[in-house]
Design a protein around this motif. Structure first.
Motif, PDB file in Angstrom:
ATOM      1  N   LYS A 182       0.832  -1.205   0.000  1.00 27.47           N
ATOM      2  CA  LYS A 182       0.000   0.000   0.000  1.00 27.47           C
ATOM      3  C   LYS A 182       0.870   1.259   0.000  1.00 27.47           C
ATOM      4  N   GLN A 183       1.953   1.239   0.787  1.00 29.79           N
ATOM      5  CA  GLN A 183       2.854   2.391   0.822  1.00 29.79           C
ATOM      6  C   GLN A 183       3.511   2.614  -0.539  1.00 29.79           C
ATOM      7  N   ARG A 184       3.915   1.538  -1.190  1.00 29.74           N
ATOM      8  CA  ARG A 184       4.520   1.651  -2.517  1.00 29.74           C
ATOM      9  C   ARG A 184       3.523   2.247  -3.522  1.00 29.74           C
ATOM     10  N   LYS A 185       2.278   1.790  -3.447  1.00 25.31           N
ATOM     11  CA  LYS A 185       1.253   2.301  -4.353  1.00 25.31           C
ATOM     12  C   LYS A 185       1.008   3.792  -4.099  1.00 25.31           C
ATOM     13  N   LEU A 186       0.927   4.166  -2.822  1.00 24.94           N
ATOM     14  CA  LEU A 186       0.736   5.578  -2.486  1.00 24.94           C
ATOM     15  C   LEU A 186       1.938   6.419  -2.909  1.00 24.94           C
ATOM     16  N   LEU A 187       3.147   5.860  -2.780  1.00 26.22           N
ATOM     17  CA  LEU A 187       4.343   6.577  -3.219  1.00 26.22           C
ATOM     18  C   LEU A 187       4.286   6.826  -4.720  1.00 26.22           C
ATOM     19  N   GLU A 188       3.954   5.800  -5.468  1.00 29.76           N
ATOM     20  CA  GLU A 188       3.863   5.945  -6.923  1.00 29.76           C
ATOM     21  C   GLU A 188       2.817   6.987  -7.304  1.00 29.76           C
ATOM     22  N   GLU A 189       1.643   6.930  -6.676  1.00 27.49           N
ATOM     23  CA  GLU A 189       0.583   7.898  -6.979  1.00 27.49           C
ATOM     24  C   GLU A 189       1.014   9.316  -6.607  1.00 27.49           C
ATOM     25  N   THR A 190       1.681   9.465  -5.449  1.00 32.09           N
ATOM     26  CA  THR A 190       2.130  10.779  -4.998  1.00 32.09           C
ATOM     27  C   THR A 190       3.200  11.335  -5.922  1.00 32.09           C
ATOM     28  N   GLN A 191       4.141  10.469  -6.347  1.00 31.08           N
ATOM     29  CA  GLN A 191       5.197  10.932  -7.241  1.00 31.08           C
ATOM     30  C   GLN A 191       4.648  11.330  -8.610  1.00 31.08           C
ATOM     31  N   ILE A 192       3.670  10.602  -9.095  1.00 30.10           N
ATOM     32  CA  ILE A 192       3.046  10.957 -10.373  1.00 30.10           C
ATOM     33  C   ILE A 192       2.351  12.313 -10.258  1.00 30.10           C
ATOM     34  N   ALA A 193       1.609  12.509  -9.172  1.00 27.18           N
ATOM     35  CA  ALA A 193       0.906  13.785  -8.970  1.00 27.18           C
ATOM     36  C   ALA A 193       1.901  14.932  -8.785  1.00 27.18           C
ATOM     37  N   TYR A 194       2.988  14.679  -8.052  1.00 27.48           N
ATOM     38  CA  TYR A 194       4.011  15.707  -7.838  1.00 27.48           C
ATOM     39  C   TYR A 194       4.668  16.084  -9.167  1.00 27.48           C
ATOM     40  N   GLY A 195       5.001  15.072  -9.965  1.00 26.37           N
ATOM     41  CA  GLY A 195       5.608  15.326 -11.267  1.00 26.37           C
ATOM     42  C   GLY A 195       4.687  16.137 -12.168  1.00 26.37           C
ATOM     43  N   ASP A 226       7.575  18.331   2.974  1.00 23.98           N
ATOM     44  CA  ASP A 226       7.468  17.919   4.371  1.00 23.98           C
ATOM     45  C   ASP A 226       7.043  19.130   5.211  1.00 23.98           C
ATOM     46  N   PRO A 227       5.985  18.982   6.029  1.00 24.56           N
ATOM     47  CA  PRO A 227       5.503  20.125   6.831  1.00 24.56           C
ATOM     48  C   PRO A 227       6.577  20.718   7.749  1.00 24.56           C
ATOM     49  N   LYS A 228       7.462  19.881   8.275  1.00 21.83           N
ATOM     50  CA  LYS A 228       8.548  20.394   9.132  1.00 21.83           C
ATOM     51  C   LYS A 228       9.438  21.338   8.333  1.00 21.83           C
ATOM     52  N   GLN A 229       9.741  20.942   7.115  1.00 29.84           N
ATOM     53  CA  GLN A 229      10.592  21.761   6.258  1.00 29.84           C
ATOM     54  C   GLN A 229       9.885  23.054   5.855  1.00 29.84           C
ATOM     55  N   TRP A 262       7.920   8.549   4.391  1.00 27.03           N
ATOM     56  CA  TRP A 262       6.585   8.088   4.753  1.00 27.03           C
ATOM     57  C   TRP A 262       6.212   8.656   6.117  1.00 27.03           C
ATOM     58  N   ASP A 263       5.036   9.231   6.225  1.00 21.00           N
ATOM     59  CA  ASP A 263       4.514   9.755   7.488  1.00 21.00           C
ATOM     60  C   ASP A 263       3.411   8.814   7.963  1.00 21.00           C
ATOM     61  N   PRO A 264       3.696   7.994   8.989  1.00 26.36           N
ATOM     62  CA  PRO A 264       2.698   7.009   9.417  1.00 26.36           C
ATOM     63  C   PRO A 264       1.444   7.646  10.026  1.00 26.36           C
ATOM     64  N   ARG A 266       0.808   9.296   4.460  1.00 24.94           N
ATOM     65  CA  ARG A 266       1.136   9.849   3.144  1.00 24.94           C
ATOM     66  C   ARG A 266       2.637  10.071   3.040  1.00 24.94           C
ATOM     67  N   TRP A 267       3.078  10.335   1.821  1.00 25.69           N
ATOM     68  CA  TRP A 267       4.484  10.588   1.544  1.00 25.69           C
ATOM     69  C   TRP A 267       4.740  12.082   1.464  1.00 25.69           C
ATOM     70  N   TRP A 268       5.894  12.507   1.988  1.00 22.94           N
ATOM     71  CA  TRP A 268       6.311  13.903   1.912  1.00 22.94           C
ATOM     72  C   TRP A 268       7.647  13.983   1.182  1.00 22.94           C
ATOM     73  N   GLN A 269       7.813  15.002   0.390  1.00 22.97           N
ATOM     74  CA  GLN A 269       9.061  15.261  -0.311  1.00 22.97           C
ATOM     75  C   GLN A 269       9.933  16.074   0.635  1.00 22.97           C
TER      76      GLN A 269
END
Length: 142
Positions: A28-41, A57-60, A122-124, A128-131
């Motif tokens: 599931k994390q891999r799938k979300l990463l792929e979807e997030t990277q596609i949307a980011y691109g 990343d919200p901290k950044q 990955w933010d548990p 979701r994934w953060w860049q």
């Protein structure tokens, strides 16, 4: 002899499956990463850097938000291409991705290519994934 070969093959298959399952990322994390990277691109390619900030990343974002000057510099550029070149898992469940970005300066109409390294975390809690590498540096070598 045949039994020994069967035993070795089974052992290798078990070892390979153990190594594969030792990976920190779930399906599931891999799938979300792929979807997030596609949307980011797509956001980098067709959207604006203001929109891309939502993937950082919200901290950044809190510690070092992009300045108005930086955002105005991005507005002078047009992204002509965005291609993934490689991807690798890092320690701690992070993923590093190298991307080739084609950039056109709107004032001079000069096009160039920049290679950018993205790091994804990955933010548990948010699930979701953060860049984490920040907005791409599209001025490398200038």
């Amino acid at each position: 002899m045949r039994r020994l070969i069967q035993f070795l093959i089974c052992s290798l298959l078990l070892l390979a499956s153990a190594v594969a399952s030792a990976d920190d990322l779930s399906r599931k994390q891999r799938k979300l990463l792929e979807e997030t990277q596609i949307a980011y691109g797509a956001t980098i390619r067709w959207g604006s850097m203001d929109d891309a900030i939502g993937y950082l990343d919200p901290k950044q974002r809190k510690e070092k938000p992009p300045t108005e000057f930086e955002l105005n510099r991005y507005a002078q550029l047009r992204v002509s291409s965005y291609r993934e070149r490689s991807s690798a898992s890092l320690d701690g469940g992070q993923v590093e991705r190298r991307v080739e970005i084609g950039v056109i300066n709107q004032n001079t109409q000069a096009e160039r290519t920049v290679v950018v390294v993205e790091r994804w975390r990955w933010d548990p809690e948010a699930k979701r994934w953060w860049q984490t590498a920040g907005l791409p540096d599209l001025w490398k070598g200038q």
